[in-house]
Design an enzyme around this catalytic site. Sequence first.
Site, PDB file in Angstrom:
ATOM      1  N   GLY A  64       0.849  -1.083  -0.020  1.00 19.38           N
ATOM      2  CA  GLY A  64      -0.121   0.017   0.086  1.00 19.38           C
ATOM      3  C   GLY A  64       0.780   1.387   0.027  1.00 19.38           C
ATOM      4  N   CYS A  91       5.437  -6.190   1.671  1.00 20.16           N
ATOM      5  CA  CYS A  91       5.620  -4.601   1.576  1.00 20.16           C
ATOM      6  C   CYS A  91       5.154  -3.984   2.759  1.00 20.16           C
ATOM      7  CB  CYS A  91       5.288  -3.929   0.101  1.00 20.16           C
ATOM      8  SG  CYS A  91       6.017  -2.563  -0.065  1.00 20.16           S
ATOM      9  N   TYR A  92       3.916  -3.025   2.542  1.00 20.29           N
ATOM     10  CA  TYR A  92       3.241  -2.357   3.750  1.00 20.29           C
ATOM     11  C   TYR A  92       2.758  -3.423   4.648  1.00 20.29           C
ATOM     12  CZ  TYR A  92      -0.023   0.400   6.376  1.00 20.29           C
ATOM     13  OH  TYR A  92      -0.756   1.218   7.346  1.00 20.29           O
ATOM     14  N   HIS A 181       7.751  -7.615  -3.783  1.00 22.97           N
ATOM     15  CA  HIS A 181       6.615  -7.918  -4.335  1.00 22.97           C
ATOM     16  C   HIS A 181       6.767  -9.303  -4.999  1.00 22.97           C
ATOM     17  CE1 HIS A 181       4.122  -4.320  -3.239  1.00 22.97           C
ATOM     18  NE2 HIS A 181       5.382  -3.508  -3.460  1.00 22.97           N
ATOM     19  N   GLU A 183       4.515 -11.153  -6.305  1.00 18.80           N
ATOM     20  CA  GLU A 183       3.475 -11.135  -7.308  1.00 18.80           C
ATOM     21  C   GLU A 183       3.700 -10.658  -8.613  1.00 18.80           C
ATOM     22  OE1 GLU A 183       2.405  -7.284  -4.938  1.00 18.80           O
ATOM     23  OE2 GLU A 183       3.557  -9.216  -4.785  1.00 18.80           O
ATOM     24  N   ASP A 239     -14.135  -7.282 -23.582  1.00 18.04           N
ATOM     25  CA  ASP A 239     -14.853  -7.040 -22.250  1.00 18.04           C
ATOM     26  C   ASP A 239     -16.198  -6.827 -22.326  1.00 18.04           C
ATOM     27  OD1 ASP A 239     -12.107  -6.612 -21.744  1.00 18.04           O
ATOM     28  OD2 ASP A 239     -11.814  -4.715 -21.547  1.00 18.04           O
ATOM     29  N   LYS A 381      -7.449  -9.164 -18.401  1.00 20.19           N
ATOM     30  CA  LYS A 381      -7.890  -9.430 -19.716  1.00 20.19           C
ATOM     31  C   LYS A 381      -7.611 -10.884 -20.299  1.00 20.19           C
ATOM     32  CE  LYS A 381      -8.732  -6.583 -22.730  1.00 20.19           C
ATOM     33  NZ  LYS A 381     -10.111  -6.205 -23.072  1.00 20.19           N
TER      34      LYS A 381
END
Length: 525
Positions: A64, A91-92, A181, A183, A239, A381
């Site tokens: 964050g 992280c945060y 991170h 991810e 979409d 997507k």
Amino acid sequence: MEDNNITNKFNSDGILVVDFGSQYTQLIARRVREEGVFCQIIPFNSVENYLSENEPKGIILSGGPASVLEEETPKISEKIITLKKPILGICYGQQTLVKQLGGKVVKTGKSEFGRAKIKVVKDCALISGIWDIDKEYDVWMSHGDSVSEMPIGFDVIAQTEGANYATIANEGLRIYGVQFHPEVVHTVEGKQLIRNFVKDIAGCKNNWSMKSFSQYKINILKNDIGNGKVLCGLSGGVDSSVTAALLDVAIGNQLICVFVDHGLLRYKESEEISEIFTKRLGSRFVKVDASDLFLEALKGIKDPEVKRKIIGNKFIEVFEKEAKKIGKVEFLAQGTLYPDVIESVSFSGGPSVTIKSHHNVGGLPEMMELKLVEPLRELFKDEVRVLGKELGLPKDLINRHPFPGPGLAIRIPGEVTREKIIILQSADDIFLNEIKNENLYDKIWQAFCVLLPVKSVGVMGDARSYENALVLRAITSVDGMTADVYPFENKFLSRVATRIVNEVKGINRVVYDITSKPPGTIEWE
């Protein structure tokens, strides 16, 4: 609560991601889903209510933009600690976890942003089988604060130059923290680290697929919509098409799809969309030619944010008008994806930074008399394409390159005119057809042209020309969050440029944009 098997599966065998406002939060959830495990994101300030009814197998705390050293920053619910489930703070998430468990966080003066080298000093279950002691690995950092003192019972697992406690662990409590991170794709074996937490530490089993997501969403849509009618804004892109197909399965004749031709689509796209969806939906597909209305509203407008707002507002006007013709309609459906959300507003209501606005995100429900339905809001997507295949949509449709809601208006920097639209459509059609002829279309995430408000001198035949410059843009990406330039061969670019200059009146110079994301964005506006 929805009465469906998927929610029940989550209660007993899923991961909760607590969102502290990071722009990477949904990437965490996506990595978990890639492991075949159900995952749900809950804002940090809604966790207590959620945990009163659910008991996930593990909890991941996102990063964050806030600092734990400031007053009134987001904190972890005590229920997370007392639940005694495995926890991974990122992280945060690591910093606030450490502080609430009795450790300390400080500003070290050695902020780290981007790539960093992490050195492993001790093994643990989180990095088992992926990183070795005394070796260095690339990770992705984004922090100004760092842990300076660990809570009692924690061990240092890995360090960087700017963070002595870059990875920490309490194996007994199954609590882990990482300053980097995992991810993002830039962290070496980051996906494996998340897999270790989800599968080995939390013990989750495979219970998640796009088929199960489809079932999950269909049940939610049925429950939330009830007997109401839904007006779906159908652009013909991936979409909105998948949104329409999902709603069609969920509520059938309660769905009416309205295609607004704003005059800003690709070459002959309006005709293609009408043919596809008239065949699929019959009388529940309504086409509205509003090109004159949009172009008149955009006359003289140069600011890209103003253009987006105008287009968004005009869409609302058209939809409201069509809704009145149709009769009582309660809901407006949009194909909003998560990258749209996180580039526009904070997912959690936290202090994340707006990058740019999207015409189909934020504010619309307050401006019109319809409730908003966004069934794809949690997806990227590539996941939407998989869902479209699951729903039986044509391959050519679900593999179509992304196209912005405001259309060519944001690919024409400066004022939008009908003449400029025709020029851009013609050039764009040549570029895409050449890509398809080389069998490159499916290897590229997005390819398009940008018509610059810049003229340059040229020589065409024996005469001097003074015409527009055109930019070619083609990128590769997985989810649109980051992007790299597609490496065309020079002879391909030369052929495209020659065709465009020779065949499209109004262009005498063609250039290729080689900027990645970041630092640039995919679109120019």
